[in-house]
Design a protein around this motif. Sequence first.
Motif, PDB file in Angstrom:
ATOM      1  N   THR A 131      -3.105  -5.958  -1.503  1.00  0.00           N
ATOM      2  CA  THR A 131      -1.740  -5.021  -2.111  1.00  0.00           C
ATOM      3  C   THR A 131      -1.555  -5.249  -3.731  1.00  0.00           C
ATOM      4  OG1 THR A 131      -0.335  -6.818  -1.151  1.00  0.00           O
ATOM      5  CG2 THR A 131      -0.544  -5.090   0.265  1.00  0.00           C
ATOM      6  N   ASN A 184      -4.271  -4.375   3.869  1.00  0.00           N
ATOM      7  CA  ASN A 184      -3.223  -5.411   4.999  1.00  0.00           C
ATOM      8  C   ASN A 184      -2.444  -6.321   3.819  1.00  0.00           C
ATOM      9  OD1 ASN A 184      -4.101  -8.279   5.400  1.00  0.00           O
ATOM     10  ND2 ASN A 184      -3.072  -7.903   6.496  1.00  0.00           N
ATOM     11  N   GLY A 185      -1.594  -6.478   4.698  1.00  0.00           N
ATOM     12  CA  GLY A 185      -1.169  -8.223   3.644  1.00  0.00           C
ATOM     13  C   GLY A 185       0.136  -8.357   4.269  1.00  0.00           C
ATOM     14  N   ARG A 186       1.202  -8.795   3.752  1.00  0.00           N
ATOM     15  CA  ARG A 186       2.285  -9.937   4.584  1.00  0.00           C
ATOM     16  C   ARG A 186       3.151  -9.412   4.888  1.00  0.00           C
ATOM     17  NH1 ARG A 186       1.949 -15.860   1.840  1.00  0.00           N
ATOM     18  NH2 ARG A 186       2.305 -14.285  -0.110  1.00  0.00           N
ATOM     19  N   SER A 187       3.294  -8.053   4.171  1.00  0.00           N
ATOM     20  CA  SER A 187       4.540  -6.925   4.606  1.00  0.00           C
ATOM     21  C   SER A 187       4.375  -6.237   4.242  1.00  0.00           C
ATOM     22  CB  SER A 187       6.306  -7.365   3.599  1.00  0.00           C
ATOM     23  OG  SER A 187       5.535  -7.194   2.584  1.00  0.00           O
ATOM     24  N   SER A 188       5.648  -5.309   4.772  1.00  0.00           N
ATOM     25  CA  SER A 188       5.584  -3.678   5.230  1.00  0.00           C
ATOM     26  C   SER A 188       5.995  -3.279   3.736  1.00  0.00           C
ATOM     27  CB  SER A 188       6.550  -3.543   6.218  1.00  0.00           C
ATOM     28  OG  SER A 188       5.531  -3.251   7.186  1.00  0.00           O
ATOM     29  N   ILE A 193       2.015  -3.439   1.686  1.00  0.00           N
ATOM     30  CA  ILE A 193       1.905  -2.178   1.805  1.00  0.00           C
ATOM     31  C   ILE A 193       2.073  -0.821   1.269  1.00  0.00           C
ATOM     32  CG2 ILE A 193       0.688  -0.787   3.727  1.00  0.00           C
ATOM     33  CD1 ILE A 193       0.656  -3.406   5.390  1.00  0.00           C
ATOM     34  N   ALA A 199       0.923  -5.436   8.951  1.00  0.00           N
ATOM     35  CA  ALA A 199       0.894  -6.407   7.790  1.00  0.00           C
ATOM     36  C   ALA A 199       0.867  -7.536   8.208  1.00  0.00           C
ATOM     37  CB  ALA A 199       2.514  -5.450   8.120  1.00  0.00           C
ATOM     38  N   ASP A 239      -0.001 -11.905   8.164  1.00  0.00           N
ATOM     39  CA  ASP A 239      -0.340 -13.332   7.560  1.00  0.00           C
ATOM     40  C   ASP A 239      -1.588 -13.806   8.251  1.00  0.00           C
ATOM     41  OD1 ASP A 239      -0.459 -15.832   6.796  1.00  0.00           O
ATOM     42  OD2 ASP A 239       1.181 -16.246   7.328  1.00  0.00           O
TER      43      ASP A 239
END
Length: 264
Positions: free
Chosen positions: A16, A37-41, A44, A64, A66
């Motif tokens: 991201t 891919n990332g930790r939150s929508s 993204i 999304a 972690d």
Amino acid sequence: MHIDLTGKTALVSASTAGIGLATAIGLADAGATVILNGRSSDAIERARAAVLARVPGAQLRGVAADLATAEGAAALLNAEPHVDILVNNAGTYGPQDFFEIDDATWEHFFQLNVMSGVRLARHYLKGMLERDWGRVVFISSESGLNIPADMIHYGMTKTAQLAISRGLAKVAAGSGVTVNAVLPGPTLSEGVRAMLEGAAKEADTSVEQAATDFVRTHRPSSILRRAASVDEVANMIVYVCSPQASATTGAALRVDGGVVDTIA
């Protein structure tokens, strides 16, 4: 050289921002379907917009998760069980006095920087071997060779990635699957920009100049004499993921501006 990844699906972990986002853009521009891919929508969606701004019509999906946890990795693998290209970019860094680094911090660095890639490779490499084509790339660092005294915990994880990538290349020996590590040097990513903003403001200069000053002061062996851009690093990663890189495997490929003082 025209890199064509049409029909290939690529997953770039932590894509991201920074090198990960630049890599996602490069792979999408080469025709791959890219899984962000990332930790939150929200992160993204911002990344999706950034990719589409550079590559209109890019084929994108997002998950999304972690990757610092086994549960997060499992969620990603469940959502996207098959890929042709895996770029293990997830990681964290930051200077800290060795005597101040507690066990929890060591464990967090190891889980995110090392085990995230182990978990994803353990799953995806099997399918690549069955199909007799695939690319796995670990984003290590010149800090895995030149261990920084103020980031020993980070350097340890980057050295570990070199060992894992070399070993997995041997697991894939004789196949159409390659496994490599790419070692960036100082790179002007969003994270580094944020880290240097204070110094730039104090010196009444630009972040770019502060990055150059950092390289010349703290990485005096640099031949480039400046920080690399994220696109410059991503160019190497995209090449290693290409069909043209079929004879490159088990390698530690430096994009460090010559920081590591060696001819090999």
